[in-house]
Write a protein that holds these residues in place. Structure first.
Motif, PDB file in Angstrom:
ATOM      1  N   HIS A   6       0.811  -1.209   0.000  1.00 21.77           N
ATOM      2  CA  HIS A   6       0.000   0.000   0.000  1.00 21.77           C
ATOM      3  C   HIS A   6       0.854   1.273   0.000  1.00 21.77           C
ATOM      4  O   HIS A   6       0.329   2.363  -0.135  1.00 21.77           O
ATOM      5  CB  HIS A   6      -0.997  -0.010   1.164  1.00 21.77           C
ATOM      6  N   GLY A   7       2.182   1.093   0.134  1.00 25.87           N
ATOM      7  CA  GLY A   7       3.065   2.237  -0.083  1.00 25.87           C
ATOM      8  C   GLY A   7       3.807   2.743   1.134  1.00 25.87           C
ATOM      9  O   GLY A   7       4.304   3.869   1.142  1.00 25.87           O
ATOM     10  N   ASP A  33      14.780  -0.377   3.402  1.00 22.37           N
ATOM     11  CA  ASP A  33      14.883  -1.817   3.196  1.00 22.37           C
ATOM     12  C   ASP A  33      16.304  -2.179   2.831  1.00 22.37           C
ATOM     13  O   ASP A  33      16.669  -2.155   1.673  1.00 22.37           O
ATOM     14  CB  ASP A  33      13.952  -2.275   2.070  1.00 22.37           C
ATOM     15  N   SER A  35       0.049  11.155  -2.710  1.00 24.28           N
ATOM     16  CA  SER A  35       0.674  10.200  -3.606  1.00 24.28           C
ATOM     17  C   SER A  35       2.126  10.107  -3.180  1.00 24.28           C
ATOM     18  O   SER A  35       2.892  11.050  -3.369  1.00 24.28           O
ATOM     19  CB  SER A  35       0.583  10.664  -5.060  1.00 24.28           C
ATOM     20  N   LYS A  63       4.197   8.431  -4.493  1.00 26.10           N
ATOM     21  CA  LYS A  63       4.997   8.325  -5.707  1.00 26.10           C
ATOM     22  C   LYS A  63       5.354   9.709  -6.247  1.00 26.10           C
ATOM     23  O   LYS A  63       6.521   9.995  -6.511  1.00 26.10           O
ATOM     24  CB  LYS A  63       4.213   7.545  -6.749  1.00 26.10           C
TER      25      LYS A  63
END
Ligand code: GTP
Length: 598
Positions: free
Chosen positions: A17-18, A44, A164, A166
């Motif tokens: 989900h981001g 990560d 967003s 992104k």
């Protein structure tokens, strides 16, 4: 930094989900990392995490944020794993912070792990700021999802941030919401004796064990002599600092802050997550409540395909275990597969991660035996034995009954796939506990045996729902059922690596499938080979591999001697990879395929 200028928070979300993308954006927008050093998914760190886009181990980062009110705030983000296997780690890291951003994909809505994770945050008394992500996509339905959050989770979503991650739209609002809507750490006293929570620890190949700590009271600095109150270990602190996200030394860590400490601790096993860290000379009076250690629930055997790799594999496994206290192993020998290890994992994903790392980072090709759970065997004399490996199953005449672990599974799925999901759960001996509808999706809750889930449940669920279902589970305890050990016999010889525990009603089906598969995988011999599945002495499924009729060299018409020789040599080389069972040779490949979780 005064407490009023600190915000400690985590991000909770369903997988994909981001969460990581949002974390990246927060780090980037606050200039925590210079633009040119920005890689995607800063938090990560492990390759496999990067590759699969999943977060496995909790990480932390400190962000300095100059807010609109003119003050600069210290924001400490603890990143938590999103996958069900690591649910327990989620709940641990949540204890170290006061608030959560709840990220929901506005094109998808609330999913099973959204619920599981947000409930954990609510249990930890978090303030929660809903964030609707991916509003750049045409399929985004923020109004519907907002309503869904209110209906299903029961929190106010009227002021949810629309973003967003992104494109970066809406990120400044998220930063302001963190400062204005999440609480500062509760009163901590810098003059009191040190009281710090060990939030997590990880192994660094150059620095040794690094501990992530949350300071409750007092101050921690380089040179301090500390004591871990639970384990009793004492250490000299070599360094304290914060992640920005690179490790950055600081003079001291004070009440309310989150950072790392390095104290030349040898292995992760010497640190107990949830332990209370204090000063040896001036200890605090009462330790924090602490957490239960996470225990492995899924077990399987890992064997090197090439027996010569065994020593390398031992080294590799020891190294991995240094950094992962929830992974357990012990040596195992199998007539079929030789020397290897019986390993314990938090779940199937954890198993896959460890196996992949062994194969990839250490270059060891592995055979994995069928995953199994821990059964409770009750002997007729009343004693309970925990069975980790079907091969250790005693003669049934000594056993009064067997209990197996059960889980409570929540599946969320679009309406049109509900029928298939119910069928799958029913097939897997599930008992339906609940069925409700929330905004065009069905949510069903099942009581299921864990052993039916570790087998291939995720994959089946994904395929029958075309990937639209989400799934989460928790253990609920043990219950008696009609469980038996099924053995596989090849030419009347039992093959230990293929033995498994099954429910009596499912044994025929599983036995038949296994025999059929082996018939395809074992090459023909000069004689007929029976392949059987049996419970105790009783055969429940059988296939027969017919004898080979022609000589292998027959197809090389007489004359060509070199070709004949080549073929025989090739056969000889192939034989090295064979295992002998009585008179039958079974190729290594057959085990790999027969045991494949498909
Ligand atoms: P885990 O770390 O595995 O729990 O997943 P996650 O929740 O961190 O998801 P991640 O940030 O990896 O994002 C999942 C996918 O969604 C990636 O392919 C992202 O590029 C994409 N994505 C994230 N945010 C947005 C967004 O705002 N818009 C669009 N279009 N895609 C996004």
């Amino acid at each position: 930094t005064p407490l009023s200028r600190i915000r400690n928070f985590s991000i909770v979300a369903h997988i994909d989900h981001g969460k990581s993308t949002l974390a990246d954006r927060l780090i980037q927008l606050t200039g925590t990392v210079a633009e040119r050093d920005m890689k995607e998914q800063m938090l990560d760190a492990m390759d496999i995490e990067r590759e699969r886009g999943i977060t496995i181990k909790a990480n932390t980062v400190r962000i300095d944020y100059p807010a609109k009110d003119g003050h600069t705030y210290v924001l400490n983000l603890i990143d938590t794993p999103g996958h069900v296997d690591f649910g327990y780690e989620v709940s641990r890291s949540m204890q170290a912070v006061e608030g959560s951003l709840l990220v929901v994909d506005a094109t998808q809505g609330v999913e099973a792990q959204t619920l599981a994770n947000v409930y954990t945050a609510i249990e930890a008394d978090h303030e929660i700021v809903p964030v609707l992500n991916k509003v750049d996509l045409p399929a985004a339905e923020p109004d519907r999802v907002r309503e869904q959050i209110e209906d299903v989770i029961g929190i106010d979503a009227s002021e949810a941030c629309l973003i967003s991650a992104k494109t970066g739209v809406g990120i400044p609002d998220v930063l302001e919401a963190i400062v204005n809507r999440l609480p500062p750490p509760p009163e901590g006293d810098p003059d009191k004796p040190l009281k710090a929570m060990l939030v997590d620890s990880k192994y660094d190949q150059y620095l040794g064990v690094i501990c992530i700590v949350r300071i409750i009271d007092g101050t921690l600095k380089k040179g301090d002599r500390i004591r871990m109150m639970k384990t009793g270990g004492t250490y000299d602190v070599d360094d304290v600092g914060v992640y920005r996200p690179a490790m950055t030394h600081v003079k001291s860590l004070g009440a309310g802050e989150i950072g790392y400490l390095n104290a030349s601790i040898k292995q992760v096993r010497d640190t107990r997550v949830g332990d209370t860290i204090t000063h040896e000379k001036r200890p605090c009076e009462t330790p924090l409540p602490g957490f239960k250690p996470s225990v492995p629930v899924v077990f399987c055997g890992l064997f090197p395909v090439d027996a010569n790799d065994f020593e390398d594999m031992r080294d590799a496994i020891e190294k991995l275990a240094l950094n992962d206290a929830s992974f357990t192993y012990e040596m195992e020998t199998s007539a079929a597969l030789g020397f290897g290890f019986r390993c314990g994992f938090l779940g199937l994903l954890h198993l896959e991660v460890i196996r992949d790392r062994l194969e990839r980072e250490y270059d060891i090709e592995l055979i994995t035996t069928a995953p199994s759970v821990i059964y409770h065997l009750f002997r007729k004399d009343g004693e309970r034995v925990d069975l980790h490996n079907p091969a250790d199953m005693p003669d049934m005449t000594y056993v009064s009954h067997i209990e197996e672990p059960r889980i409570k599974a929540t599946v969320m799925v679009p309406d049109e796939y509900l029928g298939d999901v119910l069928k799958l759960c029913q097939e897997r001996r599930g008992i339906q506990l609940d069925l409700t509808y929330v905004g065009g999706r069905a949510m069903t809750v099942y009581d299921l045996p864990l052993n039916e889930v570790v087998f291939d449940f995720y994959d089946r669920l994904k395929s029958v729902t075309k990937g639209y279902a989400s799934f989460d589970y928790e253990m609920i305890g043990y219950r008696e059922d009609n469980l038996v050990k099924m053995s596989i016999l090849v030419n009347d010889e039992p093959v230990d690596a293929l033995a498994m525990m099954v429910h009596r009603d499912r044994a025929e089906m599983r036995g038949r499938a296994m025999c059929e598969k082996l018939k395809e995988l074992i090459p023909r011999h000069m004689f007929k080979i029976p392949i059987q599945a049996a419970i105790g002495g009783k055969v429940i499924a059988r296939e027969t591999l017919s004898a080979m009729r022609k000589d292998v060299t027959a197809k090389c018409y007489g004359g060509d001697a070199t070709r004949k020789k080549k073929l025989l040599e090739k056969q000889k080389a192939g034989k090295k990879k064979m295992r002998q069972f009585g008179k039958v040779e079974i190729p290594q490949e057959a085990f790999i395929s027969a045991l494949k979780m498909d």
